[in-house]
Design a protein around this motif. Sequence first.
Motif, short mmCIF file in Angstrom:
data_model
loop_
_atom_site.label_atom_id
_atom_site.label_comp_id
_atom_site.label_asym_id
_atom_site.label_seq_id
_atom_site.Cartn_x
_atom_site.Cartn_y
_atom_site.Cartn_z
N THR A 52 21.00 92.43 22.33
CA THR A 52 21.25 90.84 23.07
C THR A 52 21.47 89.84 21.97
OG1 THR A 52 18.87 91.77 23.87
CG2 THR A 52 19.10 89.45 24.18
N GLU A 53 21.34 90.11 20.61
CA GLU A 53 21.53 89.12 19.43
C GLU A 53 23.24 88.78 19.36
OE1 GLU A 53 19.30 90.03 15.93
OE2 GLU A 53 17.80 89.75 17.05
N CYS A 54 23.79 89.90 20.03
CA CYS A 54 25.10 89.91 19.96
C CYS A 54 25.55 89.67 21.02
CB CYS A 54 25.56 91.43 19.80
SG CYS A 54 25.68 92.35 17.88
N GLU A 55 24.97 88.64 21.87
CA GLU A 55 25.27 88.56 23.46
C GLU A 55 25.92 89.62 24.22
OE1 GLU A 55 26.61 85.23 22.41
OE2 GLU A 55 24.68 84.00 21.40
N ILE A 56 25.97 90.73 24.00
CA ILE A 56 26.51 92.06 24.84
C ILE A 56 25.65 92.08 26.26
CG2 ILE A 56 26.63 94.82 24.46
CD1 ILE A 56 27.26 93.80 21.99
N LEU A 57 23.79 91.98 25.88
CA LEU A 57 23.18 92.29 27.35
C LEU A 57 22.37 91.10 26.58
CD1 LEU A 57 20.95 95.49 25.85
CD2 LEU A 57 23.13 94.96 27.61
N LYS A 58 21.82 90.04 29.14
CA LYS A 58 21.43 89.61 28.80
C LYS A 58 20.70 89.39 29.47
CE LYS A 58 24.31 87.60 32.58
NZ LYS A 58 24.95 87.28 32.76
N GLN A 59 18.89 88.91 29.29
CA GLN A 59 17.92 89.44 29.58
C GLN A 59 17.79 88.40 31.15
OE1 GLN A 59 14.16 88.25 27.85
NE2 GLN A 59 15.60 88.03 25.76
N LYS A 60 16.92 88.79 32.21
CA LYS A 60 16.92 88.11 33.04
C LYS A 60 15.05 88.59 33.63
CE LYS A 60 18.99 87.12 37.01
NZ LYS A 60 20.34 87.48 37.96
N GLN A 61 14.91 87.54 33.85
CA GLN A 61 12.92 88.22 33.93
C GLN A 61 12.61 87.48 35.36
OE1 GLN A 61 10.53 86.37 31.36
NE2 GLN A 61 8.94 86.83 33.02
#
Length: 107
Positions: A52-61
């Motif tokens: 996530t910090e590398c912006e490879i994953l993003k989170q969605k609530q």
Amino acid sequence: MKLRRDVFQAIADPTRRAIITLVAVNAMTPTAIAENFDSSRQTISKHIQILTECEILKQKQKGREIYYQLDPNGMKEIADFIEPFRKMWDARFNTLESVMKKRQLKK
């Protein structure tokens, strides 16, 4: 200025590459991701945090759950690095194909 982790260091880990593969198709919760590994949920959460910090994953609530999914924009740095090598290998394979075709015509 916010420092970002090195994306290449992040994808060097086989567990993180496996997580990327898992979420590339469907968004998943951390628990669902962790169920695919023998590691503890904490360990998988750390891997997710790095991605996530590398912006490879993003989170969605969604309600009370957080889902992680692949962020194609985060993969761009990797793709840009690999592209010249892909072009080089395409050219080499095209040359090899031409040589093979010429040899078959001579037979």
